[in-house]
Write an enzyme that holds these catalytic residues in place. Structure first.
Site, PDB file in Angstrom:
ATOM      1  N   GLY A  42      44.250  24.052  35.738  1.00 35.32           N
ATOM      2  CA  GLY A  42      42.940  24.288  36.338  1.00 35.32           C
ATOM      3  C   GLY A  42      42.844  23.952  37.808  1.00 35.32           C
ATOM      4  O   GLY A  42      41.958  24.441  38.506  1.00 35.32           O
ATOM      5  N   CYS A  72      45.178  29.990  26.776  1.00 29.89           N
ATOM      6  CA  CYS A  72      44.769  29.132  27.887  1.00 29.89           C
ATOM      7  C   CYS A  72      43.747  29.910  28.696  1.00 29.89           C
ATOM      8  O   CYS A  72      44.018  31.033  29.139  1.00 29.89           O
ATOM      9  CB  CYS A  72      45.977  28.779  28.747  1.00 29.89           C
ATOM     10  SG  CYS A  72      45.593  27.932  30.289  1.00 29.89           S
ATOM     11  N   CYS A 183      38.096  25.839  27.473  1.00 32.27           N
ATOM     12  CA  CYS A 183      39.484  25.413  27.662  1.00 32.27           C
ATOM     13  C   CYS A 183      39.992  25.039  26.286  1.00 32.27           C
ATOM     14  O   CYS A 183      39.292  24.334  25.535  1.00 32.27           O
ATOM     15  CB  CYS A 183      39.576  24.228  28.625  1.00 32.27           C
ATOM     16  SG  CYS A 183      41.231  23.498  28.731  1.00 32.27           S
ATOM     17  N   HIS A 185      42.022  22.984  25.347  1.00 35.81           N
ATOM     18  CA  HIS A 185      42.181  21.547  25.143  1.00 35.81           C
ATOM     19  C   HIS A 185      40.897  20.925  24.587  1.00 35.81           C
ATOM     20  O   HIS A 185      40.938  19.913  23.871  1.00 35.81           O
ATOM     21  CB  HIS A 185      42.526  20.845  26.462  1.00 35.81           C
ATOM     22  CG  HIS A 185      43.929  21.053  26.928  1.00 35.81           C
ATOM     23  ND1 HIS A 185      44.354  22.228  27.507  1.00 35.81           N
ATOM     24  CD2 HIS A 185      45.009  20.233  26.898  1.00 35.81           C
ATOM     25  CE1 HIS A 185      45.635  22.119  27.837  1.00 35.81           C
ATOM     26  NE2 HIS A 185      46.059  20.916  27.480  1.00 35.81           N
ATOM     27  N   LYS A 284      45.874  49.179  59.600  1.00 37.37           N
ATOM     28  CA  LYS A 284      44.860  48.357  60.259  1.00 37.37           C
ATOM     29  C   LYS A 284      43.462  48.830  59.885  1.00 37.37           C
ATOM     30  O   LYS A 284      42.474  48.321  60.410  1.00 37.37           O
ATOM     31  CB  LYS A 284      45.043  48.407  61.779  1.00 37.37           C
ATOM     32  CG  LYS A 284      46.293  47.683  62.272  1.00 37.37           C
ATOM     33  CD  LYS A 284      46.379  47.701  63.795  1.00 37.37           C
ATOM     34  CE  LYS A 284      47.619  46.960  64.277  1.00 37.37           C
ATOM     35  NZ  LYS A 284      47.742  46.980  65.759  1.00 37.37           N
ATOM     36  N   GLY A 287      38.829  49.327  55.722  1.00 34.55           N
ATOM     37  CA  GLY A 287      38.401  49.881  54.435  1.00 34.55           C
ATOM     38  C   GLY A 287      39.576  50.110  53.508  1.00 34.55           C
ATOM     39  O   GLY A 287      39.535  49.766  52.322  1.00 34.55           O
ATOM     40  N   LYS A 451      35.594  52.768  41.830  1.00 36.91           N
ATOM     41  CA  LYS A 451      36.424  53.747  42.533  1.00 36.91           C
ATOM     42  C   LYS A 451      37.913  53.439  42.357  1.00 36.91           C
ATOM     43  O   LYS A 451      38.725  54.341  42.140  1.00 36.91           O
ATOM     44  CB  LYS A 451      36.053  53.750  44.018  1.00 36.91           C
ATOM     45  CG  LYS A 451      36.957  54.629  44.890  1.00 36.91           C
ATOM     46  CD  LYS A 451      36.595  54.459  46.352  1.00 36.91           C
ATOM     47  CE  LYS A 451      37.627  55.085  47.260  1.00 36.91           C
ATOM     48  NZ  LYS A 451      37.330  54.858  48.690  1.00 36.91           N
TER      49      LYS A 451
END
Length: 482
Positions: A42, A72, A183, A185, A284, A287, A451
């Site tokens: 965790g 887990c 969890c 555990h 570069k 989007g 999308k």
């Protein structure tokens, strides 16, 4: 040969799932692997958890398991989708079953999630519960020391009671009627947790709920065993930590005489996963970079772009095909930085325009480049055409390059038509005009997540991933030196 079901967890917590599985599936052979050496998960990064989970999966695959249960919650949140893409057997996690059970159980629509920091920060429980009922209020609580208490065998101790009480009393004062033990555990601390919340609050054991899904999938894939087919099922237990401590906890929990074997996972730490943890995308375009980041994240890739390398000069796209441009960018930058580089060239191809604008999509209306001008020109050129006469498709060619090897080439398309006016604000380029009939929306209206499920880039990446393993093995000696 009878095959086993494989269970993996950060430590002993997943035994709560396996115990329920043994009870409900008495004729199934099972293998359990707990990564106690690196527990708790965790507090680890998503990349670390995904890597550890993949190492455990590789161990189980060598055991020829027929199905894998990621027992887990932290590993489920970080790695489930990644693992499902990489293996050809069924894989299930523990978060979805727990979410469904909690949403069905709550009466006052107030649910608390007790989990690790990593699981809470993933937001997956919250997302799945609210998807089922938007009126439900969900609050997450990261219980930082709970897993360590269990791993140290301190359940029922005064120390455990004190830590549980201090962590949960503020939460118990609120009006939650349902609490998810997020969890595996935590069911080993169930009595202490129930005492804090009171008997009127329902505790959901996400692991136990998972076994119901496991049973359904076994029958769906025709993998279930019966007394006739497997009268003497085998149980195998492995740990990366101290086998004696693991065996003591396992014996107390399962009330079974077992032998725990120690396993070393370092042999699984080399290879394709580590090779692809960091990937440079030759763009570069913010989007496009955002799209690639969203697409590659579930596969465990840390994406970098040319925005991270401002010193790198732009590579002029002088090719006449998508592949020529993508190859030019990928090979030039790979040789300059001596690293693995993925470049793409994408464009819109309109049938009525004989495939234009194609490789010239970004500069369709000339220089300087302008999305608005490109869209305007496209609408003018299509004039009064309607319906199927406005058919088009987006195309992507990907080229993965590294110094000294032949590049890997992949392609993808998505088909639609050109709308008569732009709609939506979430996309870039021609997205406001590209109408995807299955969604009855333009790409700019669909949003990035939706999308990316259908886009030309996603389809090209799927093609890339089907070719990746063979390409990597063929060029392994060179790639591992990068």
């Amino acid at each position: 040969m009878t095959k086993s079901i494989g269970f993996i967890d950060s430590g002993v917590g997943g035994l709560t799932v396996m115990k329920e599985a043994i009870k409900q599936l008495p004729n199934e052979s099972m293998i359990y692997l707990g990564d106690s050496k690196r527990c708790p998960y965790g507090v680890k990064t998503t990349e670390e958890v995904r890597q550890y989970t993949w190492e455990m999966v590789q161990f189980l695959l060598e055991k020829q398991v027929k199905m894998i249960v990621i027992a887990c919650n932290t590993a489920t949140a970080a790695a489930l989708e990644y693992i499902k893409e990489k293996v050809d057997i069924p894989v299930i996690g523990v978060i979805q079953p727990g979410s469904i059970a909690a949403a069905n159980q709550t009466k006052n629509k107030q649910i608390a999630i007790l989990a690790t920091k990593g699981t809470i920060e993933s937001g997956l429980y919250q997302k799945l519960i609210i998807e089922k009922d938007q009126d439900i209020i969900v609050e997450g609580k990261a219980c930082l020391d709970f897993a360590s208490i269990v791993e140290n065998g301190e359940m029922g101790s005064q120390k455990a009671e004190k830590i549980v009480h201090e962590a949960l009393v503020p939460l118990a004062k609120q009006k939650f009627d349902t609490v998810v033990l997020g969890c595996t555990h935590y069911p080993l601390l169930r009595e202490s947790i129930q005492e804090v919340f009171g008997d009127e609050v329902c505790l959901i054991d996400a692991g136990a709920e998972t076994v119901q899904h496991l049973m359904v999938l076994l029958h769906y894939f025709n993998l279930a065993e019966t007394f006739e087919t497997n009268p003497h099922p085998k149980r195998e237990y492995y740990t990366t930590g101290n086998p004696q401590i693991f065996q003591e906890i396992t014996h107390k929990w399962l009330s079974d005489d077992i032998i725990v074997q120690k396993v070393d996972l370092t042999t699984y730490q080399q290879g394709e996963h580590n090779m692809t943890k960091e990937l440079l995308i030759a763009t570069k375009n913010k989007g496009k970079a955002k799209e690639f980041e969203a697409i590659f994240a579930p596969f465990g890739y840390q994406v970098k772009t040319l925005l991270d390398y401002p010193e790198i000069s732009d590579v002029e796209e002088t090719g006449t095909t998508f592949e020529e441009n993508a190859r030019l960018k990928a090979e030039t930058i790979a040789n300059e930085l001596h690293t693995l580089v993925l470049a793409d060239d994408s464009g819109l191809m309109v049938d009525a325009l004989e495939g234009r604008p194609g490789v010239y999509s970004a500069r369709f209306a000339g220089e300087p480049k302008s999305d608005a001008a490109n869209n305007a020109k496209l609408l003018v050129e299509l004039g009064g055409l309607e319906g199927k006469d406005r058919s088009a498709h987006f195309h992507t060619t990907l080229v993965l390059a590294a110094p000294g090897v032949d590049p890997l080439v992949a392609e993808g398309d998505v088909f639609g038509q050109i709308a008569t006016f732009p709609s939506g604000t979430d996309g870039f380029g021609y997205d406001p005009l590209f109408y995807f009939s299955e969604a009855k929306q333009t790409f700019a209206e669909m949003g990035l997540e939706e999308k990316n499920k259908v886009s030309h880039r996603t389809n090209a990446i799927k093609d890339l991933l089907t070719k990746w393993e063979d390409w990597f093995q063929e060029n392994k000696e060179i790639l591992v030196t990068l």
